[in-house]
Write a protein that holds these residues in place. Structure first.
Motif, short mmCIF file in Angstrom:
data_model
loop_
_atom_site.label_atom_id
_atom_site.label_comp_id
_atom_site.label_asym_id
_atom_site.label_seq_id
_atom_site.Cartn_x
_atom_site.Cartn_y
_atom_site.Cartn_z
N GLY A 240 0.86 -0.92 0.45
CA GLY A 240 0.10 -0.28 -0.13
C GLY A 240 0.86 1.37 0.14
N ILE A 241 2.03 0.78 -0.51
CA ILE A 241 2.63 2.59 -0.39
C ILE A 241 3.24 3.38 1.11
CG2 ILE A 241 3.81 4.36 -2.08
CD1 ILE A 241 2.01 3.07 -3.87
N HIS A 242 3.58 2.35 1.90
CA HIS A 242 2.98 3.04 2.93
C HIS A 242 5.13 3.72 3.29
CE1 HIS A 242 -0.65 1.73 4.93
NE2 HIS A 242 0.06 0.84 4.40
N VAL A 243 5.45 5.11 3.65
CA VAL A 243 6.63 5.48 3.65
C VAL A 243 7.18 4.85 5.07
CG1 VAL A 243 8.69 7.27 3.36
CG2 VAL A 243 6.82 6.99 2.17
N PRO A 244 8.56 3.89 5.86
CA PRO A 244 8.66 3.87 6.92
C PRO A 244 8.77 5.02 8.36
CG PRO A 244 10.20 3.02 5.17
CD PRO A 244 8.92 3.72 4.28
N ASP A 245 9.08 4.77 8.63
CA ASP A 245 9.75 5.99 10.30
C ASP A 245 11.33 5.95 9.26
OD1 ASP A 245 9.46 7.83 12.46
OD2 ASP A 245 10.89 5.87 12.59
N PRO A 246 12.36 7.90 9.80
CA PRO A 246 13.29 7.00 9.66
C PRO A 246 13.66 6.81 10.32
CG PRO A 246 12.19 9.64 9.11
CD PRO A 246 11.22 8.14 9.53
N GLY A 247 13.84 5.94 11.40
CA GLY A 247 14.71 4.16 11.77
C GLY A 247 14.92 3.55 11.63
N TYR A 248 13.26 2.99 10.97
CA TYR A 248 13.10 1.79 10.42
C TYR A 248 14.69 0.93 9.89
CZ TYR A 248 11.30 -2.07 8.66
OH TYR A 248 11.25 -3.61 8.10
#
Length: 462
Positions: A240-248
């Motif tokens: 679904g095109i979820h941009v992950p958290d920068p820390g992932y």
């Protein structure tokens, strides 16, 4: 309408398609209807022209791959010149153009010692990466490391091994279960999907990185000595095109390093400027042990794919007795490699990464206007020309529409009525060619608004 050199008899083409063509993922014989297969004849930038001369907007860059746009003469010319010289390099040979492409990809990977194993496409690239990872550990004296971790809902290809990864379907649904037992040794972990996250949804501070820690929990549960690799898309299209958290991704990299697990990044969709960088993992400063590419490496002009291993991984296969016993007939095909080099020239000369960042920001800004519709749960994006709108029955609970609402069928029909090519269902992805202009962004979003408005009305009427 101009006469077509390759298909002068369009009625014959329609008949042939109805009677003999087997489309991917669709019932055969359904040609030309509002939800069936369309016969198309030409392409120009973000537009595709059908057999009647009507222009359709390509919302999905073909299949996440026509990054430089349709109809580029430079690619055709490069392929033509190469095929006049050598169209296929026999066994135990390599063409200069294939060697040049391997060097160029290694340079783009920011690892000067990287090695490139060419394939025919993305599924083969991921299959190759899995074999590489298992073989690597075997050569290191750890043959017990054969399990692969992947994220629920992701999609990594159509081979049986790749189908077993994530269990995500190409349309966002789960993979059909009609293929017999899937490949053993596949362990699924949580997907970084903030809109649906059950791990940190109640957290007032946002993402807690529990999705990354789920990778470690799985490694410890299975036993680190049994896990070969973790594979994931930098941004999952199927999920679904979820941009992950920068820390992932930094957290996942550290977990894999600590437990001796190889990190494989599936850049088949996100690579080659789609997210505003040459490769999406650059956004987080993370270097995978292996990454895979395909699709936009030639912008879809010819089939190609590759698994790219760091020098540390590739050097383990350096001696004759330790050679990687894997062969693909069309891997490194000279004509495909010529298309890829010409395509990379276009991307670099025309600043496609910068253009993707600029137009991606404008596309996301315009798509936020779709929030005016009650059935829009979330508009997502933020990294280049990779956006999506998710449709829900209830915004507060984020509950989806029931199966009997036939959301995908209705939305697909309305997309066709508004002359939009792409995918539609609970999530409508929007990833047009990177050559798109502001005026074309406006056109695409206006048409999509017409689709969602009509869909909302139909669903309300029952």
């Amino acid at each position: 309408m101009n006469e077509l050199a390759n298909a002068p008899d369009l009625e014959r083409a329609r008949t042939d398609a109805r009677e003999h063509f087997w489309p991917h993922g669709l019932a055969h014989g359904k040609v030309g209807s509002n939800t069936g297969v369309q016969v198309v004849t030409r392409g120009d930038g973000v537009w595709v022209i059908d057999a009647n001369g009507e222009r359709w907007f390509d919302t999905l860059s073909g299949l996440w791959l026509v990054n430089i746009g349709h109809g580029r003469r430079e690619i055709a010319d490069a392929v033509y010149r190469q095929m006049l010289e050598l169209s296929f390099s026999p066994n135990d040979t390599v063409s200069p153009v294939t060697a040049a492409l391997s060097r160029r990809i290694a340079e783009l990977s920011q690892d000067p010692a990287a090695r490139v194993y060419f394939t025919s496409g993305g599924s083969e690239a991921n299959e190759t990466a899995l074999k590489l990872a298992r073989n690597y550990h075997h050569l290191n004296g750890e043959p017990s490391r054969w399990k692969i971790l992947s994220r629920r809902g992701s999609y990594h290809g159509a081979t049986l091994a790749c189908t077993s990864l994530g269990r995500g379907g190409p349309g966002g649904a789960s993979v059909p279960k009609h293929f017999g037992p899937l490949v053993p040794g596949n362990v699924h972990v949580d997907q970084p999907a903030p809109f649906h996250c059950h791990l940190c949804r109640s957290s007032a501070s946002g993402c807690t990185l529990e999705c990354a820690r789920d990778v470690e929990r799985a490694i410890l549960h299975e036993g680190p000595s049994t896990v070969a690799a973790f594979i994931g898309e930098p941004i999952s299209a199927a999920a679904g095109i979820h941009v992950p958290d920068p820390g992932y991704w930094p957290a996942v990299r550290e977990i894999c390093d600590r437990h001796g697990v190889l990190l494989i990044a599936d850049e088949v969709i996100t690579g080659f400027c789609r997210t505003g960088r040459m490769f999406a993992m650059e956004h987080w400063g993370v270097k995978p042990d292996i990454f895979t590419v395909a699709k936009a490496l030639t912008s879809g002009y010819l089939p190609i794919g590759a698994a790219v291993a760091t020098g540390r991984v590739a050097d383990r296969f350096g001696s004759g007795e330790e050679a990687f016993q894997h062969l693909l007939t069309f891997g490194g095909n000279p004509a495909s490699c010529a298309a890829a080099l010409a395509n990379l020239d276009v991307m670099e000369n025309e600043g496609m990464a910068e253009r993707s960042r600029e137009m991606g920001g404008y596309l996301l800004e315009r798509m936020q206007e779709l929030d005016r519709f009650r059935i829009v749960g979330e508009v997502r994006g933020g990294l280049g020309l990779l956006c999506a709108v998710e449709l829900v029955r209830d915004r507060q609970t984020r509950a989806p529409f029931p199966k009997e609402a036939d959301l995908a069928g209705r939305a697909t029909r309305l997309m066709r009525e508004h002359r939009l090519l792409g995918r539609a269902g609970s999530v409508i992805p929007v990833a047009p060619p990177l050559c798109i202009t502001r005026e074309e962004v406006d056109e695409a979003v206006d048409r999509l608004g017409g689709v969602i408005g009509s869909l909302e009305k139909e669903l309300a009427e029952g």
